[in-house]
Design a protein around this motif. Sequence first.
Motif, PDB file in Angstrom:
ATOM      1  N   ALA A  15      58.609  37.483  58.018  1.00  9.74           N
ATOM      2  CA  ALA A  15      59.450  38.550  57.458  1.00  9.74           C
ATOM      3  C   ALA A  15      58.889  39.929  57.791  1.00  9.74           C
ATOM      4  CB  ALA A  15      59.568  38.376  55.951  1.00  9.74           C
ATOM      5  N   LEU A  16      57.539  40.027  57.875  1.00 13.63           N
ATOM      6  CA  LEU A  16      56.867  41.297  58.187  1.00 13.63           C
ATOM      7  C   LEU A  16      55.728  41.007  59.171  1.00 13.63           C
ATOM      8  CD1 LEU A  16      56.679  42.735  54.549  1.00 13.63           C
ATOM      9  CD2 LEU A  16      58.181  43.573  56.381  1.00 13.63           C
ATOM     10  N   PRO A  17      56.062  40.652  60.406  1.00 13.18           N
ATOM     11  CA  PRO A  17      55.043  40.158  61.342  1.00 13.18           C
ATOM     12  C   PRO A  17      53.961  41.169  61.713  1.00 13.18           C
ATOM     13  CG  PRO A  17      57.145  40.538  62.454  1.00 13.18           C
ATOM     14  CD  PRO A  17      57.412  40.668  60.995  1.00 13.18           C
ATOM     15  N   LYS A  18      54.228  42.463  61.556  1.00 12.31           N
ATOM     16  CA  LYS A  18      53.241  43.478  61.923  1.00 12.31           C
ATOM     17  C   LYS A  18      52.280  43.815  60.778  1.00 12.31           C
ATOM     18  CE  LYS A  18      56.146  45.685  65.430  1.00 12.31           C
ATOM     19  NZ  LYS A  18      56.778  46.961  65.871  1.00 12.31           N
ATOM     20  N   VAL A  19      52.565  43.266  59.596  1.00 12.93           N
ATOM     21  CA  VAL A  19      51.729  43.562  58.426  1.00 12.93           C
ATOM     22  C   VAL A  19      50.611  42.529  58.333  1.00 12.93           C
ATOM     23  CG1 VAL A  19      51.695  43.891  55.929  1.00 12.93           C
ATOM     24  CG2 VAL A  19      53.723  44.549  57.245  1.00 12.93           C
TER      25      VAL A  19
ATOM     26  N   PRO B 224      53.738  49.147  53.730  1.00 10.08           N
ATOM     27  CA  PRO B 224      53.125  47.841  53.454  1.00 10.08           C
ATOM     28  C   PRO B 224      51.664  47.828  53.888  1.00 10.08           C
ATOM     29  CG  PRO B 224      54.364  47.725  55.489  1.00 10.08           C
ATOM     30  CD  PRO B 224      54.491  49.144  54.998  1.00 10.08           C
ATOM     31  N   LEU B 225      50.786  47.368  53.005  1.00 16.10           N
ATOM     32  CA  LEU B 225      49.360  47.349  53.330  1.00 16.10           C
ATOM     33  C   LEU B 225      48.831  45.961  53.652  1.00 16.10           C
ATOM     34  CD1 LEU B 225      47.997  49.832  50.640  1.00 16.10           C
ATOM     35  CD2 LEU B 225      48.679  50.305  53.004  1.00 16.10           C
ATOM     36  N   GLY B 226      49.475  44.926  53.116  1.00 14.29           N
ATOM     37  CA  GLY B 226      49.002  43.570  53.396  1.00 14.29           C
ATOM     38  C   GLY B 226      49.870  42.539  52.707  1.00 14.29           C
ATOM     39  N   VAL B 227      49.850  41.321  53.227  1.00 16.94           N
ATOM     40  CA  VAL B 227      50.576  40.214  52.611  1.00 16.94           C
ATOM     41  C   VAL B 227      49.561  39.224  52.037  1.00 16.94           C
ATOM     42  CG1 VAL B 227      52.585  40.463  54.112  1.00 16.94           C
ATOM     43  CG2 VAL B 227      50.743  38.911  54.785  1.00 16.94           C
ATOM     44  N   THR B 228      49.987  38.488  51.017  1.00 14.35           N
ATOM     45  CA  THR B 228      49.041  37.642  50.271  1.00 14.35           C
ATOM     46  C   THR B 228      48.861  36.248  50.852  1.00 14.35           C
ATOM     47  OG1 THR B 228      50.751  36.792  48.780  1.00 14.35           O
ATOM     48  CG2 THR B 228      49.652  38.845  48.145  1.00 14.35           C
ATOM     49  N   MET B 229      49.720  35.846  51.792  1.00 12.32           N
ATOM     50  CA  MET B 229      49.561  34.528  52.388  1.00 12.32           C
ATOM     51  C   MET B 229      48.398  34.546  53.379  1.00 12.32           C
ATOM     52  SD  MET B 229      53.613  33.586  52.867  1.00 12.32           S
ATOM     53  CE  MET B 229      53.502  31.809  52.781  1.00 12.32           C
ATOM     54  N   LYS B 230      47.908  33.382  53.722  1.00 12.29           N
ATOM     55  CA  LYS B 230      46.735  33.295  54.577  1.00 12.29           C
ATOM     56  C   LYS B 230      47.011  33.819  55.984  1.00 12.29           C
ATOM     57  CE  LYS B 230      42.819  30.172  55.000  1.00 12.29           C
ATOM     58  NZ  LYS B 230      42.310  28.817  54.693  1.00 12.29           N
TER      59      LYS B 230
ATOM     60  N   PRO C   3      47.375  58.348  50.962  1.00 14.61           N
ATOM     61  CA  PRO C   3      46.684  58.568  52.247  1.00 14.61           C
ATOM     62  C   PRO C   3      45.811  57.389  52.691  1.00 14.61           C
ATOM     63  CG  PRO C   3      45.541  59.739  50.502  1.00 14.61           C
ATOM     64  CD  PRO C   3      46.762  59.121  49.868  1.00 14.61           C
ATOM     65  N   VAL C   4      46.415  56.217  52.763  1.00 14.06           N
ATOM     66  CA  VAL C   4      45.728  55.032  53.283  1.00 14.06           C
ATOM     67  C   VAL C   4      46.715  54.272  54.164  1.00 14.06           C
ATOM     68  CG1 VAL C   4      44.233  54.870  51.242  1.00 14.06           C
ATOM     69  CG2 VAL C   4      46.341  53.525  51.347  1.00 14.06           C
ATOM     70  N   SER C   5      46.181  53.527  55.125  1.00 18.83           N
ATOM     71  CA  SER C   5      47.071  52.780  56.018  1.00 18.83           C
ATOM     72  C   SER C   5      46.712  51.304  56.123  1.00 18.83           C
ATOM     73  CB  SER C   5      47.059  53.402  57.426  1.00 18.83           C
ATOM     74  OG  SER C   5      45.742  53.404  57.945  1.00 18.83           O
TER      75      SER C   5
ATOM     76  N   GLN D 174      57.759  28.135  48.978  1.00 23.77           N
ATOM     77  CA  GLN D 174      56.580  28.966  48.827  1.00 23.77           C
ATOM     78  C   GLN D 174      56.985  30.419  49.081  1.00 23.77           C
ATOM     79  OE1 GLN D 174      53.791  27.222  51.607  1.00 23.77           O
ATOM     80  NE2 GLN D 174      52.939  25.874  50.035  1.00 23.77           N
ATOM     81  N   VAL D 175      56.458  31.299  48.249  1.00 21.44           N
ATOM     82  CA  VAL D 175      56.863  32.706  48.292  1.00 21.44           C
ATOM     83  C   VAL D 175      55.628  33.582  48.440  1.00 21.44           C
ATOM     84  CG1 VAL D 175      58.151  34.526  47.119  1.00 21.44           C
ATOM     85  CG2 VAL D 175      58.745  32.127  46.713  1.00 21.44           C
ATOM     86  N   GLY D 176      55.584  34.337  49.511  1.00 20.08           N
ATOM     87  CA  GLY D 176      54.487  35.275  49.692  1.00 20.08           C
ATOM     88  C   GLY D 176      54.768  36.594  49.001  1.00 20.08           C
ATOM     89  N   TYR D 177      53.739  37.414  48.872  1.00 20.59           N
ATOM     90  CA  TYR D 177      53.868  38.743  48.281  1.00 20.59           C
ATOM     91  C   TYR D 177      53.383  39.786  49.278  1.00 20.59           C
ATOM     92  CZ  TYR D 177      54.319  36.394  43.737  1.00 20.59           C
ATOM     93  OH  TYR D 177      54.732  35.605  42.698  1.00 20.59           O
ATOM     94  N   VAL D 178      53.907  40.987  49.147  1.00 18.07           N
ATOM     95  CA  VAL D 178      53.454  42.093  49.980  1.00 18.07           C
ATOM     96  C   VAL D 178      52.968  43.220  49.077  1.00 18.07           C
ATOM     97  CG1 VAL D 178      55.824  43.000  50.164  1.00 18.07           C
ATOM     98  CG2 VAL D 178      54.079  43.723  51.811  1.00 18.07           C
TER      99      VAL D 178
END
Length: 323
Positions: free
Chosen positions: A230-234, A219-225, A135-137, A123-127
């Motif tokens: 790989a990006l624990p703070k996102v 990075p603004l968000g990951v697509t997995m639930k 200018p967004v975080s 399974q492969v997530g997306y970021v």
Amino acid sequence: MAFFLPRLLLAAALGATLAVAHAQSVFPSRPIKVVVTTPVGVTPDVTARLIATKLGQAWSMPVVVDNKPGAGGTIAADAVAKAAADGYTLLFAPNPIPTMAPHLYSKLPYAQTDLQPITIVAQVGYVLLANKDLPVSNMKELAEYVKARPGAVSYASYGVGAGTHLLMEKLAAEMQVTMLHVPYKTSPLPDLMSGQVQLLIEPFGGPAVEAVKAGRLKPLGVTMKTRSPALPKVPSISETFGGFESVGWLGFWVPAKTPVAVVQKYHDAIAEVMAQQDVQNQFRDLSIVPVNTGPVTMAQTIERESGTWGALIRRLGIKMDGM
């Protein structure tokens, strides 16, 4: 002579049946080919080679990877669909092959029923990535920013009808916004970093995660639930938009009429490979999640996701024929 003919036919049929049974019992007795939909060096290819090597070791038989990229992966799928149904040709492909391609093309050179699912192994997530000067975080700020500029904020993809295109349109619908699509034939990452486009949704692993960790992209968000190791703070996009979730995957197929006994051997062998700790570690190093769903769950996943993507493709009016 007429008296002996039925006996001769029966003997011939019995002999053929025993020959087939023997061939299945000693499977594999010659090299196996795994046809991959992507070029050499990208994640599906690397994953396929890892599993192929393990299967070859388990069976003391060469398992070779044959890369057939092009036409959204349908060239590879067609080659396996038309291969002999003897178990010596496998397809290794990502989820767009069964869930998007049938809706993108008016007529494929093969039918979905020509391919029999074995199992999903990854399974492969997306970021969702943004140029660092946007200018967004977070996702809430992004939705507000884009709503105030309908059609002005651009996002890149790997081409019209590509998974990255459809995934961004799915997200745009979730946010109830309109964005400008800029399709690329090569990686859009350099243009994203330079600011020529503002957004890109990218699979985990490789340059995308490296660019985030180096601070070159936001990075603004990951697509997995849930959040990704790989990006624990996102945060997950679903933390802002509760109905949004999308996971890519990689799986194996064989030609539809492959003998049940041979298919079962693949089920058992791949399950053993996926249970190995070093395989799981290498998958996680690639920022993908190792799984082993089996054929029933794989078929159910295909049916469910095909309905979702088919509806989106029809709404967008995308057809790849002649493109």
